[in-house]
Write a protein that holds these residues in place. Sequence first.
Motif, PDB file in Angstrom:
ATOM      1  N   LYS A  22       9.773  18.622  -4.185  1.00 12.15           N
ATOM      2  CA  LYS A  22       8.697  18.380  -4.022  1.00 12.15           C
ATOM      3  C   LYS A  22       8.093  19.045  -2.712  1.00 12.15           C
ATOM      4  O   LYS A  22       8.250  19.136  -1.668  1.00 12.15           O
ATOM      5  N   THR A  23       7.469  18.981  -2.647  1.00 10.27           N
ATOM      6  CA  THR A  23       6.154  20.438  -1.435  1.00 10.27           C
ATOM      7  C   THR A  23       4.498  18.999  -1.318  1.00 10.27           C
ATOM      8  O   THR A  23       3.924  18.927  -2.527  1.00 10.27           O
ATOM      9  N   THR A  24       4.351  18.861  -0.824  1.00  9.09           N
ATOM     10  CA  THR A  24       2.923  17.936  -0.178  1.00  9.09           C
ATOM     11  C   THR A  24       2.112  19.175   0.359  1.00  9.09           C
ATOM     12  O   THR A  24       2.525  19.476   1.833  1.00  9.09           O
ATOM     13  N   ILE A  25       1.544  19.149   0.562  1.00  7.12           N
ATOM     14  CA  ILE A  25      -0.113  20.059   1.065  1.00  7.12           C
ATOM     15  C   ILE A  25      -0.588  19.271   1.503  1.00  7.12           C
ATOM     16  O   ILE A  25      -1.491  18.296   0.953  1.00  7.12           O
ATOM     17  N   GLY A  26      -2.044  18.876   2.887  1.00  3.17           N
ATOM     18  CA  GLY A  26      -2.747  18.359   3.546  1.00  3.17           C
ATOM     19  C   GLY A  26      -3.004  19.018   4.586  1.00  3.17           C
ATOM     20  O   GLY A  26      -2.654  19.449   4.794  1.00  3.17           O
ATOM     21  N   ARG A  27      -4.056  18.314   5.079  1.00  5.83           N
ATOM     22  CA  ARG A  27      -4.590  18.472   6.501  1.00  5.83           C
ATOM     23  C   ARG A  27      -3.137  18.387   7.951  1.00  5.83           C
ATOM     24  O   ARG A  27      -3.876  18.727   8.254  1.00  5.83           O
ATOM     25  N   VAL A  28      -2.949  17.188   7.242  1.00  4.72           N
ATOM     26  CA  VAL A  28      -2.493  16.491   8.359  1.00  4.72           C
ATOM     27  C   VAL A  28      -0.748  17.470   9.108  1.00  4.72           C
ATOM     28  O   VAL A  28      -0.095  17.483   7.553  1.00  4.72           O
ATOM     29  N   GLU A  29       0.120  16.846  10.115  1.00  2.00           N
ATOM     30  CA  GLU A  29       1.075  18.166  10.134  1.00  2.00           C
ATOM     31  C   GLU A  29       2.157  17.753   9.397  1.00  2.00           C
ATOM     32  O   GLU A  29       3.261  17.845   9.449  1.00  2.00           O
ATOM     33  N   ASP A  30       2.349  16.155   9.021  1.00  2.00           N
ATOM     34  CA  ASP A  30       3.781  15.348   7.442  1.00  2.00           C
ATOM     35  C   ASP A  30       3.684  15.870   6.449  1.00  2.00           C
ATOM     36  O   ASP A  30       4.583  15.873   5.822  1.00  2.00           O
ATOM     37  N   ASN A  31       2.681  16.648   6.423  1.00  2.00           N
ATOM     38  CA  ASN A  31       2.351  17.895   4.861  1.00  2.00           C
ATOM     39  C   ASN A  31       3.998  18.641   5.077  1.00  2.00           C
ATOM     40  O   ASN A  31       3.859  19.601   5.955  1.00  2.00           O
ATOM     41  N   THR A  32       4.774  19.060   4.000  1.00  2.00           N
ATOM     42  CA  THR A  32       5.143  20.253   3.632  1.00  2.00           C
ATOM     43  C   THR A  32       4.850  21.745   4.273  1.00  2.00           C
ATOM     44  O   THR A  32       5.144  22.120   4.930  1.00  2.00           O
ATOM     45  N   PHE A  33       3.005  21.625   3.587  1.00  2.00           N
ATOM     46  CA  PHE A  33       2.596  22.896   3.609  1.00  2.00           C
ATOM     47  C   PHE A  33       1.000  22.553   3.986  1.00  2.00           C
ATOM     48  O   PHE A  33       0.150  21.912   3.669  1.00  2.00           O
ATOM     49  N   GLN A  34       1.102  22.611   5.553  1.00  2.00           N
ATOM     50  CA  GLN A  34      -0.055  21.970   6.610  1.00  2.00           C
ATOM     51  C   GLN A  34      -1.426  22.509   6.171  1.00  2.00           C
ATOM     52  O   GLN A  34      -1.223  24.051   6.985  1.00  2.00           O
ATOM     53  N   ILE A  35      -3.078  22.794   5.728  1.00  2.00           N
ATOM     54  CA  ILE A  35      -3.889  23.315   5.699  1.00  2.00           C
ATOM     55  C   ILE A  35      -5.130  22.581   6.430  1.00  2.00           C
ATOM     56  O   ILE A  35      -5.593  21.955   5.782  1.00  2.00           O
ATOM     57  N   ALA A  36      -4.979  23.263   7.931  1.00  2.00           N
ATOM     58  CA  ALA A  36      -6.059  22.340   8.814  1.00  2.00           C
ATOM     59  C   ALA A  36      -7.339  22.918   8.347  1.00  2.00           C
ATOM     60  O   ALA A  36      -8.047  23.890   9.097  1.00  2.00           O
ATOM     61  N   ASP A  37      -7.781  22.482   7.245  1.00  2.00           N
ATOM     62  CA  ASP A  37      -9.346  22.666   7.058  1.00  2.00           C
ATOM     63  C   ASP A  37     -10.386  21.223   7.059  1.00  2.00           C
ATOM     64  O   ASP A  37      -9.766  20.524   5.655  1.00  2.00           O
ATOM     65  N   ALA A  38     -11.610  20.978   7.116  1.00  2.00           N
ATOM     66  CA  ALA A  38     -11.737  19.636   6.433  1.00  2.00           C
ATOM     67  C   ALA A  38     -12.044  19.718   5.426  1.00  2.00           C
ATOM     68  O   ALA A  38     -12.260  18.562   5.181  1.00  2.00           O
ATOM     69  N   SER A  39     -12.742  20.656   4.465  1.00  2.00           N
ATOM     70  CA  SER A  39     -12.621  20.255   3.127  1.00  2.00           C
ATOM     71  C   SER A  39     -11.173  19.784   1.995  1.00  2.00           C
ATOM     72  O   SER A  39     -11.058  19.533   0.901  1.00  2.00           O
ATOM     73  N   VAL A  40     -10.241  20.091   3.407  1.00  2.00           N
ATOM     74  CA  VAL A  40      -8.850  19.556   2.488  1.00  2.00           C
ATOM     75  C   VAL A  40      -8.492  18.227   2.765  1.00  2.00           C
ATOM     76  O   VAL A  40      -8.466  17.784   4.119  1.00  2.00           O
ATOM     77  N   SER A  41      -7.986  16.998   2.080  1.00  2.00           N
ATOM     78  CA  SER A  41      -7.971  15.838   2.702  1.00  2.00           C
ATOM     79  C   SER A  41      -6.586  15.374   3.012  1.00  2.00           C
ATOM     80  O   SER A  41      -5.454  16.552   3.075  1.00  2.00           O
ATOM     81  N   SER A  42      -5.849  14.775   3.971  1.00  2.00           N
ATOM     82  CA  SER A  42      -5.083  14.705   4.672  1.00  2.00           C
ATOM     83  C   SER A  42      -3.527  14.104   4.399  1.00  2.00           C
ATOM     84  O   SER A  42      -2.412  15.330   4.582  1.00  2.00           O
ATOM     85  N   HIS A  43      -3.334  14.085   3.075  1.00  2.00           N
ATOM     86  CA  HIS A  43      -2.425  14.558   1.244  1.00  2.00           C
ATOM     87  C   HIS A  43      -3.066  14.555   0.268  1.00  2.00           C
ATOM     88  O   HIS A  43      -4.100  13.663  -0.398  1.00  2.00           O
ATOM     89  N   HIS A  44      -2.998  15.730  -0.010  1.00  2.00           N
ATOM     90  CA  HIS A  44      -4.213  16.586  -0.917  1.00  2.00           C
ATOM     91  C   HIS A  44      -4.044  16.072  -2.165  1.00  2.00           C
ATOM     92  O   HIS A  44      -3.906  15.800  -3.066  1.00  2.00           O
ATOM     93  N   CYS A  45      -2.573  16.781  -2.730  1.00  2.00           N
ATOM     94  CA  CYS A  45      -1.696  17.108  -3.364  1.00  2.00           C
ATOM     95  C   CYS A  45      -0.109  17.042  -3.421  1.00  2.00           C
ATOM     96  O   CYS A  45       0.118  17.640  -2.345  1.00  2.00           O
TER      97      CYS A  45
END
Length: 193
Positions: A22-45
Amino acid sequence: MAKLVVLSAGFDGRTHDLNVDKTTIGRVEDNTFQIADASVSSHHCEIVLRGSDVVIHDLGSTNGSFINGEKISESVLKPGQTLKLGQIELQLVPDGAPMPAMKSAPAPAAAAPSAPAPAPAPTKHKMDSTMVVPRGVNLNELSADGTRPTGFDTSGKGFSKKKGNSNMLFVYIGIGLVVVIAIVLVIVFTQLH
């Protein structure tokens, strides 16, 4: 082992190996794969590996998750397909496959020769439910003339002054209690003497 490659400009080919279940993607640091972009939710998918399938599960993101332009809540992502999270595009690349071309900012137009360039053909834009909201709403934007919105305070007087009836009730109760206590004290003192 498959990997996700970010195609969007400004992220310069960032990749993430999908080597856990399981990999989480989102804007905040606690995700496995962080994408720091305003259009990405803090915990997107989240990405779940189910056998050889790579399953994308949207976590109730604001701007949605899309595979090849179709909004999904949960779907299998196949190699070569484009995953769009907000304004960020990613692609699933199988192990050993060549890296896809990155999207770059449009190049400035070269100096045109003396002949004018033909007008571009009209394009049909596909509607996308992705929307970036950079800031909140300004109170002055709520109405064109700067007045309060209707229904907030219809009297036009602001807050009304409270009537003093309840305060007088407490005064009468207090006086009554003092009188009762005084009578009880008089009775107690007369009994003692």
